[in-house]
Write a protein that holds these residues in place. Structure first.
Motif, mmCIF file in Angstrom:
data_model
loop_
_atom_site.group_PDB
_atom_site.id
_atom_site.type_symbol
_atom_site.label_atom_id
_atom_site.label_comp_id
_atom_site.label_asym_id
_atom_site.label_seq_id
_atom_site.Cartn_x
_atom_site.Cartn_y
_atom_site.Cartn_z
ATOM 1 N N GLY A 359 4.369 1.177 -4.426
ATOM 2 C CA GLY A 359 5.522 0.379 -4.922
ATOM 3 C C GLY A 359 6.230 0.352 -3.784
ATOM 4 N N ALA A 360 6.502 1.416 -3.197
ATOM 5 C CA ALA A 360 7.501 1.822 -1.858
ATOM 6 C C ALA A 360 7.022 0.719 -0.760
ATOM 7 C CB ALA A 360 7.650 3.081 -1.423
ATOM 8 N N ILE A 361 5.806 0.763 -0.717
ATOM 9 C CA ILE A 361 5.513 -0.101 0.357
ATOM 10 C C ILE A 361 5.496 -1.543 -0.084
ATOM 11 C CG2 ILE A 361 3.114 -0.947 1.800
ATOM 12 C CD1 ILE A 361 2.229 2.049 1.577
ATOM 13 N N ARG A 362 5.031 -1.844 -1.263
ATOM 14 C CA ARG A 362 5.282 -3.427 -1.484
ATOM 15 C C ARG A 362 6.879 -3.852 -1.522
ATOM 16 N NH1 ARG A 362 1.681 -1.883 -5.762
ATOM 17 N NH2 ARG A 362 3.438 -1.602 -7.464
ATOM 18 N N GLU A 363 7.739 -2.649 -1.885
ATOM 19 C CA GLU A 363 9.073 -3.232 -1.701
ATOM 20 C C GLU A 363 9.655 -3.547 -0.400
ATOM 21 O OE1 GLU A 363 13.523 -1.155 -3.243
ATOM 22 O OE2 GLU A 363 11.667 0.225 -3.229
ATOM 23 N N LEU A 364 8.900 -2.469 0.627
ATOM 24 C CA LEU A 364 9.457 -2.766 1.823
ATOM 25 C C LEU A 364 9.036 -4.222 2.470
ATOM 26 C CD1 LEU A 364 10.305 -2.031 4.934
ATOM 27 C CD2 LEU A 364 8.122 -0.773 5.103
ATOM 28 N N ALA A 365 7.521 -4.580 2.052
ATOM 29 C CA ALA A 365 7.232 -5.947 2.437
ATOM 30 C C ALA A 365 8.019 -7.033 1.713
ATOM 31 C CB ALA A 365 5.760 -5.901 1.922
ATOM 32 N N SER A 366 8.469 -6.804 0.572
ATOM 33 C CA SER A 366 9.334 -7.810 0.016
ATOM 34 C C SER A 366 10.407 -8.156 0.688
ATOM 35 C CB SER A 366 9.422 -7.661 -1.413
ATOM 36 O OG SER A 366 10.471 -8.526 -1.971
ATOM 37 N N TRP A 367 11.238 -6.894 1.281
ATOM 38 C CA TRP A 367 12.390 -7.134 1.891
ATOM 39 C C TRP A 367 12.190 -7.604 3.508
ATOM 40 C CZ3 TRP A 367 14.061 -3.672 6.082
ATOM 41 C CH2 TRP A 367 15.469 -4.041 6.690
ATOM 42 N N LEU A 368 11.209 -7.320 4.045
ATOM 43 C CA LEU A 368 10.727 -7.950 5.297
ATOM 44 C C LEU A 368 10.314 -9.417 5.310
ATOM 45 C CD1 LEU A 368 8.759 -5.041 6.729
ATOM 46 C CD2 LEU A 368 10.908 -5.555 7.600
ATOM 47 N N GLY A 369 10.210 -9.948 3.922
ATOM 48 C CA GLY A 369 9.686 -11.387 3.994
ATOM 49 C C GLY A 369 8.225 -11.476 4.280
ATOM 50 N N ALA A 370 7.481 -10.342 3.941
ATOM 51 C CA ALA A 370 6.007 -10.116 4.019
ATOM 52 C C ALA A 370 5.430 -11.211 3.087
ATOM 53 C CB ALA A 370 5.338 -9.010 4.112
ATOM 54 N N THR A 371 4.200 -11.888 3.275
ATOM 55 C CA THR A 371 3.735 -12.697 2.247
ATOM 56 C C THR A 371 2.398 -11.824 1.971
ATOM 57 O OG1 THR A 371 2.679 -13.999 4.026
ATOM 58 C CG2 THR A 371 4.587 -14.894 2.831
ATOM 59 N N GLU A 372 2.110 -10.855 2.608
ATOM 60 C CA GLU A 372 0.618 -10.239 2.607
ATOM 61 C C GLU A 372 0.652 -8.694 3.150
ATOM 62 O OE1 GLU A 372 -4.155 -10.790 3.852
ATOM 63 O OE2 GLU A 372 -2.698 -12.069 4.425
ATOM 64 N N ILE A 373 -0.026 -7.833 2.479
ATOM 65 C CA ILE A 373 0.003 -6.625 2.941
ATOM 66 C C ILE A 373 -1.476 -6.222 3.179
ATOM 67 C CG2 ILE A 373 0.382 -4.043 2.557
ATOM 68 C CD1 ILE A 373 2.425 -5.022 0.389
ATOM 69 N N ALA A 374 -1.833 -5.930 4.407
ATOM 70 C CA ALA A 374 -3.501 -5.411 4.600
ATOM 71 C C ALA A 374 -3.389 -3.853 5.169
ATOM 72 C CB ALA A 374 -3.758 -6.323 5.878
ATOM 73 N N TYR A 375 -4.327 -3.406 4.572
ATOM 74 C CA TYR A 375 -4.359 -1.973 4.584
ATOM 75 C C TYR A 375 -5.650 -1.777 5.572
ATOM 76 C CZ TYR A 375 -1.002 -0.806 1.075
ATOM 77 O OH TYR A 375 0.078 -0.677 0.204
ATOM 78 N N GLY A 376 -5.489 -0.528 6.354
ATOM 79 C CA GLY A 376 -6.597 -0.161 7.075
ATOM 80 C C GLY A 376 -7.615 0.760 6.535
ATOM 81 N N GLU A 377 -8.552 1.210 7.063
ATOM 82 C CA GLU A 377 -9.529 1.987 6.230
ATOM 83 C C GLU A 377 -8.975 3.429 5.902
ATOM 84 O OE1 GLU A 377 -13.265 2.155 8.445
ATOM 85 O OE2 GLU A 377 -13.559 -0.206 8.417
ATOM 86 N N ARG A 378 -8.216 3.721 6.714
ATOM 87 C CA ARG A 378 -7.715 5.335 6.457
ATOM 88 C C ARG A 378 -6.591 5.388 5.536
ATOM 89 N NH1 ARG A 378 -6.878 9.870 11.228
ATOM 90 N NH2 ARG A 378 -6.421 11.538 9.948
ATOM 91 N N VAL A 379 -6.989 5.464 4.228
ATOM 92 C CA VAL A 379 -6.335 5.702 3.044
ATOM 93 C C VAL A 379 -6.594 6.825 2.303
ATOM 94 C CG1 VAL A 379 -5.313 4.702 0.923
ATOM 95 C CG2 VAL A 379 -5.579 3.189 2.810
#
Length: 388
Positions: A359-379
């Motif tokens: 949720g925190a990452i999505r909130e950051l993305a929304s504020w930045l105006g990102a239209t997509e979030i892509a995660y790497g393999e290390r999670v």
């Protein structure tokens, strides 16, 4: 002496930094509480000062911050920080004595200014007649070039502007793209207000910093930009006697600690999960961060890529009163993609924190105006179902 558990001390620190709930809603009021917000232009995600405010306010308007700086003038830039104009009387004492002390660099700066007195008069005169101006609209008229053996050697105009800025004679009054706009400070700051007595300056620095630190050792709070203000020790004794600065012990930690009475009375707010700028004041003292949070954090911007442990511009994850991990993000404004190259969890991070972190990452993305979030393999495996 009040004895605090490590968790209680962490919660005081988080609350002092306005990182619990409910969130502040006013940019100027938040900065007035925090006292100063460090600026850094690194924009892998966003400049640090903007991230610091996002961590506290959530989504907010950068245009509103600029309006508070350049139109309303409730805020101003000083020493690479954004500070409230209501604290000008405190910072003016730093300006008046800059550069103080007998260290070799301070002596050199005073001598260089004296030798280049005509250059200083030229800059001030041109700004008085024609300001605001960009630095490129001013000439380098140094009689004696700047020579200290560092990267600033020969950058005479830049050094003169910075010195006059630190002395409170000129200030940044806007930006044209990446260019600073300079003007006389007397046109923008309340220079006609009476000076504060030294005792009051020291008191305000001590109380303000203890309030936003939440809890701190004796030698960790109450400093001006140029060091300890005159009368600091006497002012601290007065604050203790009045019950404003409360002596406390922190479980398992040595030293003479204090907490602000208002923080102790307020208690813990609602726990939140958010991401922190690497320059955030909650974690800027690396030793204190390890002691209170058990979290080792180092800035790796200047570390060669092959030697980085976690990434270039890593954002720690604050979850309630704990630092439970970090992310390695990069925002591509051209494509609207927020790439999260890696998400790292601390060994004792809660397995059920995945939804809050996502949720925190999505909130950051929304504020930045990102239209997509892509995660790497290390999670982290427990969080992986929520980070996709």
């Amino acid at each position: 002496m009040i004895e605090l558990s490590r968790g209680e001390a962490r919660r005081l620190a988080v609350a002092g930094q306005l990182l619990d709930g409910p969130r502040p809603t006013d940019i100027a009021e938040a900065i007035e509480h925090l006292g100063r917000v460090q600026m850094d232009p690194t924009s892998a995600v966003a400049p640090s000062q903007l991230l610091v405010l996002w961590s506290r306010l959530g989504s907010y308007s950068v245009t509103e911050l600029e309006r508070l700086l350049w139109q309303e003038r409730r805020l101003f830039e000083y020493w690479a920080y954004i500070v409230p104009t209501s604290d000008y009387a405190v910072h003016r004492e730093t300006m008046r004595r800059y550069p103080r002390g007998e260290r070799a660099r301070s002596v050199y700066m005073r001598g260089w200014l004296s030798e280049n007195a005509a250059f200083r008069r030229y800059v001030l005169g041109k700004l008085r007649r024609e300001g605001p101006l960009r630095s490129r609209e001013l000439e380098d008229r140094a009689v004696v070039p700047w020579r200290t053996g560092g990267w600033n050697d020969g950058k005479n105009l830049g050094r003169m502007l910075d010195l006059l800025w630190f002395r409170g004679e000129i200030m940044i009054v806007g930006r044209d793209g990446g260019q600073r706009l300079w003007d006389l400070a007397e046109r923008r700051l309340p220079v006609g207000e009476p000076r504060l007595p030294q005792r009051e300056v020291a008191r305000r620095l001590l109380e303000g910093e203890l309030r936003w630190r939440g809890v701190a050792r004796r030698d960790e709070f109450g400093y001006a930009f140029d060091g300890a203000p005159p009368g600091r020790e006497r002012a601290l004794r007065e604050l203790v006697r009045e019950g404003v600065a409360v002596p406390v012990g922190v479980q398992g930690l040595t030293g003479e600690w204090y907490a602000h009475r208002a923080g102790l009375e307020r208690g813990a707010g609602e726990p939140r999960t958010t991401l922190l700028s690497p320059f955030d004041k909650l974690i800027s003292n690396r030793e204190r961060t390890e002691e209170l949070f058990g979290f080792r954090f180092r800035l790796e911007i200047y570390v060669p890529k092959a030697k980085r442990e976690f990434g270039y511009f890593v954002l720690p994850i604050l979850h309630g009163d704990r630092l439970i991990g970090r992310i390695d993000p990069l925002m591509d404004r051209r494509t609207g993609l927020l790439s999260v190259h890696a998400v790292h969890a601390e060994p004792d991070a809660p397995h059920d924190a995945g939804p809050a972190v996502a949720g925190a990452i999505r909130e950051l993305a929304s504020w930045l105006g990102a239209t997509e979030i892509a995660y790497g393999e290390r999670v982290p495996t427990p969080w992986k179902p929520h980070l996709d």
